[in-house]
Design a protein around this motif. Sequence first.
Motif, PDB file in Angstrom:
ATOM      1  N   ARG A 221       0.534   3.840  -3.202  1.00  0.00           N
ATOM      2  CA  ARG A 221       0.005   5.300  -3.370  1.00  0.00           C
ATOM      3  C   ARG A 221       1.009   6.292  -4.060  1.00  0.00           C
ATOM      4  O   ARG A 221       0.563   7.398  -4.090  1.00  0.00           O
ATOM      5  CB  ARG A 221      -0.213   5.794  -1.793  1.00  0.00           C
TER       6      ARG A 221
ATOM      7  N   VAL B 237      -7.631  -0.877  -2.587  1.00  0.00           N
ATOM      8  CA  VAL B 237      -7.386  -0.447  -3.947  1.00  0.00           C
ATOM      9  C   VAL B 237      -8.357  -0.516  -5.113  1.00  0.00           C
ATOM     10  O   VAL B 237      -9.253  -1.512  -4.814  1.00  0.00           O
ATOM     11  CB  VAL B 237      -5.999  -0.926  -4.354  1.00  0.00           C
TER      12      VAL B 237
ATOM     13  N   LEU C 186       0.959  -1.142   0.019  1.00  0.00           N
ATOM     14  CA  LEU C 186      -0.020   0.133  -0.024  1.00  0.00           C
ATOM     15  C   LEU C 186       0.928   1.283  -0.018  1.00  0.00           C
ATOM     16  O   LEU C 186       0.487   2.267  -0.754  1.00  0.00           O
ATOM     17  CB  LEU C 186      -1.121   0.119   1.125  1.00  0.00           C
TER      18      LEU C 186
ATOM     19  N   GLY D 182      -7.424   1.948   2.153  1.00  0.00           N
ATOM     20  CA  GLY D 182      -6.136   1.575   2.005  1.00  0.00           C
ATOM     21  C   GLY D 182      -5.123   2.644   2.632  1.00  0.00           C
ATOM     22  O   GLY D 182      -4.082   2.330   3.294  1.00  0.00           O
TER      23      GLY D 182
ATOM     24  N   VAL E 240      -4.954   3.811  -4.404  1.00  0.00           N
ATOM     25  CA  VAL E 240      -5.357   3.471  -3.022  1.00  0.00           C
ATOM     26  C   VAL E 240      -6.626   4.123  -2.537  1.00  0.00           C
ATOM     27  O   VAL E 240      -6.588   5.401  -2.726  1.00  0.00           O
ATOM     28  CB  VAL E 240      -4.192   3.868  -2.187  1.00  0.00           C
TER      29      VAL E 240
END
Length: 1275
Positions: free
Chosen positions: A784, A1097, A780, A1107, A1103
């Motif tokens: 991002r 996601v 994650l 998330g 994301v």
Amino acid sequence: MLRRPRAEPFRVRGRPAAADMERMTLPPRGPLELPLSLLEVGCAGRFELVTRPEGPDGGTIPLCTLPHGLPPFAMDLASELERRFLASPEWLPLHRFDRAHRCWPREKDVWSLLETDATPVHATLQAERDPTTGQILAFREALLDNMGLSAKNSLSLQRAPGPPAQALRGSSTNYPFWPGGMDEPSLEQICAQDQLEEDVDFEKDLLTVPPGWKKGVDFKPQAAPRQSTPGLLPLAGLLGTLDSFQLGGSSDEEEETKRKTKGKEGATPPAPAPAPQRADSLEELVLKEVTPGPPPPAQAAPPEPPKEQWAIPVDTSSPVDDFYKRIPDPAFRWPFEPDVFQKQAILHLERRDSLFVAAHTSAGKTVVAEYAIALAQKHMTRTIYTSPIKALSNQKFRDFKNTFGDVGLLTGDVQLHPDASCLIMTTEILRSMLYNGSDVIRDLEWVIFDEVHYVNDAERGVVWEEVLIMLPEHVNIILLSATVPNTLEFADWIGRMKRKRIYVISTLRRPVPLEHYLYTGTSHKTQHELFLLLDARGAFLTKGYYAAVEAKKERTSKHAQTFGAKQPTHVAAGPGQEKGVWLSLVDALRKRDQLPVVAFTFSRARCDDNAAALTTLDLTTSTEKSEVHVFFQKCISRLKGSDRQLPQVLHMVDLLKRGIGVHHSGILPILKEVVEMLFSKGLVKILFATETFAMGVNMPARTVVFDSIRKHDGSSFRDLLPGEYIQMAGRAGRRGLDTTGMVIILCKTRVPEMGDLHRMMLGKPTQLQSQFRLTYTMILNLLRVEALRVEDMMKRSFSEFHSRKDSQAQEQSVAQLSRRLAAMEEVDTAGQLSDLPQYCQAVQELRETRRLIQRRVAESASGLKALAVGRVVIVSTPAHRNALGVILQVSPDAANRTFTTLVLCETAPEGETPAGGDSPSPEVPYPDDLLLNKLFLPEGPCSHAVEQLAPCAIRALTGKTLRVNAERILEDVRKRQMPRFRNDPPGPSAVQAAQELLRLAEGGAGGLPRLDPVGALQLKELEVVEGAMRLRRLEEALPTFQCIHSPRFPQQYLRLTERLQLRAELEHLRFLLSDQSLLLLPEYQQRVEVLRALRYVDAGGAVQLAGRVACEISNHELLLTELVFDNLLTELRPEESVALLSCLVCQTKSQAEPQLPSVLRKGMERIRAVAERIALLQRDCGLRESVEDFVAQYNFGLVEVVYEWARGMPFAEIARLTDVQEGIVVRCIQRLAETCRDVRSAARVIGEPTLHAKMEQAANLIKRDIVFAASLYTQ
């Protein structure tokens, strides 16, 4: 009289409301007196007295230097309300609204709505100076890059700093800084990528069928019309060929060609097209078989590029004589002379090189870290010192604080001096700072990794790899480790990944050598039984081992006598025998002046039992007892009264006064620190400790004792590994105090085997191995950030190092193969050769199928029975083509089974190897050869060769067997390999076997009958059955191909196979360079699928809110995020929430049955249900972790303890609720505070004030008394 009109109250800025001018009665002015007035100077409230004529009303109005008087200002709202509306209600009449509202009229300015903030300046002025005098010569305008960058949109170090509140730990919404070693895209690449929305191959990737249509348009160029009859040519073509003559070009054309060729510098001129050759007859033109010409001379292979050397070993054997000449003003000085390896390290630190220092225990690795810290303070930069455990961080903080002063500490629950130049923290916190884009990274010069061999930890080792990968390029790395065998390999990985050289410095020997002993005594009568096993020079003394075995045998019964072998019938020593062993050993060591002692015991309970059993042992003087008492009382004075009377505290003070200490994870943290400090002062004479004490710093003893050499590693009992033994044994020997260190292994019930001892003491330490694994937090945090990919993180991991270290050479090979493939002539597939690609594919498939079947036959019992001595087989190798052979011997090795076979071949001329086939080189397969219908027949005299064949070399098993004397044939072969018998003729047994094979070959014109693997050998495996059916289908299809009848078949077949081979090699290299070859790529795709299913996601990988919440959580992110979104924690009270969250941090099972309210029981069931739902989803997405294991990791053994602690129960009563030791309870509650902080951050992200407040309250409820007592090292 001075008077200010009521309509215009006189007010001074910053003064109270009572400062208004009141009416003052003055005596009448005389004729000689001047009229006076007040002048306000500026707006600061200063007045001057001036003369001015009276006004018409006889008064004087104060004057002001401002053109419009003082600007309006707002008073303190509370005081103004009190004075205007409470103290003087007449100022707010009930019916006069013009007095009730106060405002200042403002002119409307519509155009002000169109104004925007000024854009950042895109250019600046730079001064050009004279390099000699420094005089400014001119100014020039220079453009500024990276304008408008921030932590929310850029990974560049040129971005603007974030808010001061986020400067230390960063924010989960920040971008990290660009990792060093990764190729940061340039502006040109970004612009080019924007222009090309997608990389389209206009030869292959063009669509031919519009969306929604069933048929499309074929844009491929149409092939030339096929000739009607194979082997015939059109008459026009024949006449053109017969009458064609090559005429020379004119001189003008030649000059023009030369001029064009000269203009192309470095370009290779195209090869001239072959001119049609004149033929004398139609037969020669049409019917002549085309034979391949001689191959072109092989070009010399280009020299291999020199391999890049990233790990550079440093020679530490020779002294550094010019050290102080090269560094006249060192950044730090010690009261002792540094060793050679320390001086070498300092020289490289001065050059800002990265280091890997692998030195023996107690060799002085900390000196390198101290100099780096001092160097950073000299350079006005920062240093981060990371350690694997919190206790080590606290110890280092105290040591460095006393040395440098400007030192800070960052742990999960402590933050001291965060603006210091040197920050000490755990590796997990540094990872969080890197992911969250902390501004501390900007000023960072050194990152020091202590105890790097901790990278082998299965659970936490991945953190070290993540941090090393994410560090920016400007940060230099210092790795400190015990001696490991693959330091160069690990340093090469880091250097290749970060693209900077790593200098490896190792020590050759320990500063204090060790002597290893076996102790077999059990009482004071046998305390002299101490046998030297390994001396200070590293020699293993078998004499000492046998003496220990003999001494042990004297006290064993005849039933159990063995010579040092393992005796499973022996039971563990009883409490009385244990006590006798320790009392006799300590007494012997005290007489030999070998105290203090560290006794490593691999059980917390046995540590406590051994210390408690020594009730009669007293090792301290009265002065030392007094010193221990004073120090202990001073340390526990910060605890509340009931905590000072805890049973563990009272028991520990009694032990310490007698010079005995206990150190393991079950001891309260403050007591462990007391024991460590007293041990470092020499007041603890014998310390019973577990393996974690070996991670301590600068706490050596004179002697180390091993209670046992076997430990439980979490799954089973095993012997100590060499690295573990060396790490603990290295605590023996105090530098500057002892000439040698003593290591003693207790032999309570038996003497360990000599091989086990030799392997443990002299074996190589465990190599540094990658423990890299994918976590949802890592995925994650990288998803991002668009510029970073999880695949890049996997490529740079230590686990992918061996497959990726040759990537540069592989890229060059790809370019070279691509050029060779482009330069090759196209394969002619016209006319009869139209089915040549299909024929080539069928041949390859047939060979692979036969190879598979033969491998399965050789692995099966029935197949081995058929492949017995005397079986006639068909052999096909590069030296033999469809030659008959008879098996003489089968090797017993199932893994690499071979078959010794006598193979029929031709008699070779003098000095040459016998040939077993007439196959051209390279081979062009025809159906008769592939169908095994055409067996090899020697054209000249018959001969034979005895060879060892792999299963794939045996093309088929025939139904024939021969009666051969295999032993005599093999003996004859071995005899003729001797030089004196080399020219002897073969024996009669071999000649007879060869003649029998020749007779079978001559009689089998259409091939010999073969054994069917399914029918005759009874192989019923699905793979074999399908292979046999496929093999039969291919054998039937081979004769139907037309390409084999073409005279150009051999040439075109070889050209096609070469092309396919190059293409396969090229595809393999491209696969190795691509993301598809990553070992963890399937798991990554599965974990992303889990995140998509949970809506962390979206389909494109962006994301989502869930998330972002998971990014705030460091451990068990999926479960905690689901609990937050299910409102499970919001519905509970703070003490109930924190009690249920204890399942995330509790790792010890309790045998006591907890008494829980129904709310907590329901909450436990809901948490288990959520965990089971996540586990089922992971299993559906392909992850291997079982549902039971995933759910079982959440342990609710301390729910009642945490619940009562949060409700205010004293710790003394808490300890009675569970059988878990006090130290583990404290550690659990401390980690629980970090979990509360994570949930609080998650509540802030989703905007849940209720949950945020409850988590804040829950953290405050558990932060009290002895559990959160401040560390003694930080005071």
